[in-house]
Design a protein around this motif. Structure first.
Motif, mmCIF file in Angstrom:
data_model
loop_
_atom_site.group_PDB
_atom_site.id
_atom_site.type_symbol
_atom_site.label_atom_id
_atom_site.label_comp_id
_atom_site.label_asym_id
_atom_site.label_seq_id
_atom_site.Cartn_x
_atom_site.Cartn_y
_atom_site.Cartn_z
ATOM 1 N N LEU A 1 125.353 -31.689 -10.976
ATOM 2 C CA LEU A 1 124.505 -30.999 -10.008
ATOM 3 C C LEU A 1 125.192 -30.863 -8.648
ATOM 4 C CD1 LEU A 1 121.002 -32.563 -10.738
ATOM 5 C CD2 LEU A 1 121.715 -30.222 -11.161
ATOM 6 N N LYS A 2 125.829 -31.945 -8.182
ATOM 7 C CA LYS A 2 126.454 -31.919 -6.859
ATOM 8 C C LYS A 2 127.613 -30.941 -6.789
ATOM 9 C CE LYS A 2 125.397 -34.234 -3.630
ATOM 10 N NZ LYS A 2 124.459 -33.939 -2.544
ATOM 11 N N GLU A 3 128.327 -30.757 -7.894
ATOM 12 C CA GLU A 3 129.431 -29.803 -7.886
ATOM 13 C C GLU A 3 128.925 -28.387 -7.696
ATOM 14 O OE1 GLU A 3 132.048 -30.252 -11.228
ATOM 15 O OE2 GLU A 3 132.317 -32.380 -10.849
ATOM 16 N N GLY A 4 127.840 -28.056 -8.366
ATOM 17 C CA GLY A 4 127.281 -26.710 -8.272
ATOM 18 C C GLY A 4 126.432 -26.490 -7.034
ATOM 19 N N GLY B 1 126.648 -38.699 -6.716
ATOM 20 C CA GLY B 1 125.963 -37.868 -5.730
ATOM 21 C C GLY B 1 124.538 -38.231 -5.388
ATOM 22 N N ALA B 2 123.954 -39.237 -6.039
ATOM 23 C CA ALA B 2 122.576 -39.621 -5.716
ATOM 24 C C ALA B 2 122.514 -40.243 -4.322
ATOM 25 C CB ALA B 2 122.052 -40.618 -6.744
ATOM 26 N N CYS B 3 121.404 -40.002 -3.635
ATOM 27 C CA CYS B 3 121.268 -40.552 -2.282
ATOM 28 C C CYS B 3 120.114 -41.537 -2.152
ATOM 29 C CB CYS B 3 121.129 -39.429 -1.254
ATOM 30 S SG CYS B 3 119.632 -38.457 -1.439
ATOM 31 N N SER B 4 119.234 -41.621 -3.127
ATOM 32 C CA SER B 4 118.097 -42.538 -3.057
ATOM 33 C C SER B 4 117.663 -42.960 -4.452
ATOM 34 C CB SER B 4 116.909 -41.875 -2.361
ATOM 35 O OG SER B 4 117.150 -41.748 -0.992
ATOM 36 N N LYS C 1 141.924 -37.047 -9.101
ATOM 37 C CA LYS C 1 141.774 -38.463 -9.474
ATOM 38 C C LYS C 1 141.819 -39.358 -8.236
ATOM 39 C CE LYS C 1 143.474 -37.947 -14.164
ATOM 40 N NZ LYS C 1 144.527 -38.238 -15.140
ATOM 41 N N ILE C 2 142.637 -38.988 -7.267
ATOM 42 C CA ILE C 2 142.694 -39.743 -6.013
ATOM 43 C C ILE C 2 141.345 -39.672 -5.298
ATOM 44 C CG2 ILE C 2 143.684 -39.770 -3.672
ATOM 45 C CD1 ILE C 2 146.366 -38.848 -5.031
ATOM 46 N N TYR C 3 140.781 -38.478 -5.207
ATOM 47 C CA TYR C 3 139.465 -38.306 -4.575
ATOM 48 C C TYR C 3 138.428 -39.184 -5.264
ATOM 49 C CZ TYR C 3 141.041 -34.066 -2.054
ATOM 50 O OH TYR C 3 141.677 -33.171 -1.244
ATOM 51 N N LYS C 4 138.448 -39.169 -6.589
ATOM 52 C CA LYS C 4 137.474 -39.955 -7.341
ATOM 53 C C LYS C 4 137.694 -41.452 -7.112
ATOM 54 C CE LYS C 4 135.368 -40.414 -11.856
ATOM 55 N NZ LYS C 4 135.302 -39.937 -13.218
ATOM 56 N N SER C 5 138.937 -41.894 -7.143
ATOM 57 C CA SER C 5 139.241 -43.313 -6.956
ATOM 58 C C SER C 5 138.892 -43.802 -5.557
ATOM 59 C CB SER C 5 140.725 -43.585 -7.222
ATOM 60 O OG SER C 5 141.047 -43.314 -8.563
ATOM 61 N N LEU C 6 139.098 -42.939 -4.567
ATOM 62 C CA LEU C 6 138.801 -43.315 -3.182
ATOM 63 C C LEU C 6 137.357 -42.999 -2.794
ATOM 64 C CD1 LEU C 6 142.056 -42.140 -1.329
ATOM 65 C CD2 LEU C 6 141.443 -44.456 -2.068
ATOM 66 N N HIS C 7 136.652 -42.322 -3.686
ATOM 67 C CA HIS C 7 135.253 -41.923 -3.443
ATOM 68 C C HIS C 7 135.147 -41.048 -2.197
ATOM 69 C CE1 HIS C 7 134.322 -44.722 -6.578
ATOM 70 N NE2 HIS C 7 134.906 -45.681 -5.908
ATOM 71 N N VAL C 8 135.966 -39.991 -2.190
ATOM 72 C CA VAL C 8 135.973 -39.029 -1.092
ATOM 73 C C VAL C 8 135.814 -37.626 -1.667
ATOM 74 C CG1 VAL C 8 137.387 -40.511 0.399
ATOM 75 C CG2 VAL C 8 138.496 -38.825 -1.080
ATOM 76 N N LYS C 9 135.563 -36.661 -0.776
ATOM 77 C CA LYS C 9 135.306 -35.289 -1.233
ATOM 78 C C LYS C 9 136.369 -34.291 -0.807
ATOM 79 C CE LYS C 9 130.416 -36.155 -0.792
ATOM 80 N NZ LYS C 9 129.370 -36.136 0.193
#
Length: 143
Positions: A1-4, A29-32, A118-126
């Motif tokens: 969902l967050k990608e789209g 991507g969940a916030c709550s 993969k770097i973005y995912k590992s570092l939890h960045v966008k």
């Protein structure tokens, strides 16, 4: 969902108190979060907080996650990134383009892009700016 729909706020109703589930859902991507056993007032409060730009977690879940994150905090980059990923992020920090990185490391641009994802995912960045910032912060913690 967050990608789209990157602007979408995702609220999760769950019975799970699993830290692994909650963390993976946050990273997705969940916030709550609120329990399926939540009262009508808790559900409304969660929605109102998210609508105002906030997030909602039960106090016990928030404490559990904080303890987990403090315990699991990586002490060095090698626990988060592979050696190749470290090479690539270092070249990005130096201002190299994907094409330049591919030429320096003798890999295709598509391979560079795959490593970047993969770097973005590992570092939890966008994005690149967040990746550089987090990488530099992690380096400073080591030095």
């Amino acid at each position: 969902l967050k990608e789209g729909y990157p602007q979408l706020d995702i609220i999760v109703m769950t019975d799970s108190q699993s830290e692994e589930f909650i963390l993976s859902t946050i990273y997705a991507g969940a916030c709550s979060f609120f329990s399926k056993r939540a009262t009508k007032q808790e559900i409304l409060r969660s929605i109102e907080l998210v609508n105002k730009g906030g997030s909602y977690l039960t106090p016990s879940l928030a404490r559990s996650l904080i303890n987990r994150l403090n315990k699991d905090k990586p002490t060095d980059l090698s626990s988060v990134l592979t050696p190749r990923q470290q090479q690539i992020i270092e070249l990005i920090v130096k201002g190299n383009t994907y094409k330049e990185i591919s030429q320096v490391l003798y890999i295709s641009i598509e391979t560079v892009r795959t490593h970047i994802k993969k770097i973005y995912k590992s570092l939890h960045v966008k994005n690149k700016a967040e990746a550089i910032t987090k990488y530099l912060r992690m380096q400073n913690e080591i030095i």
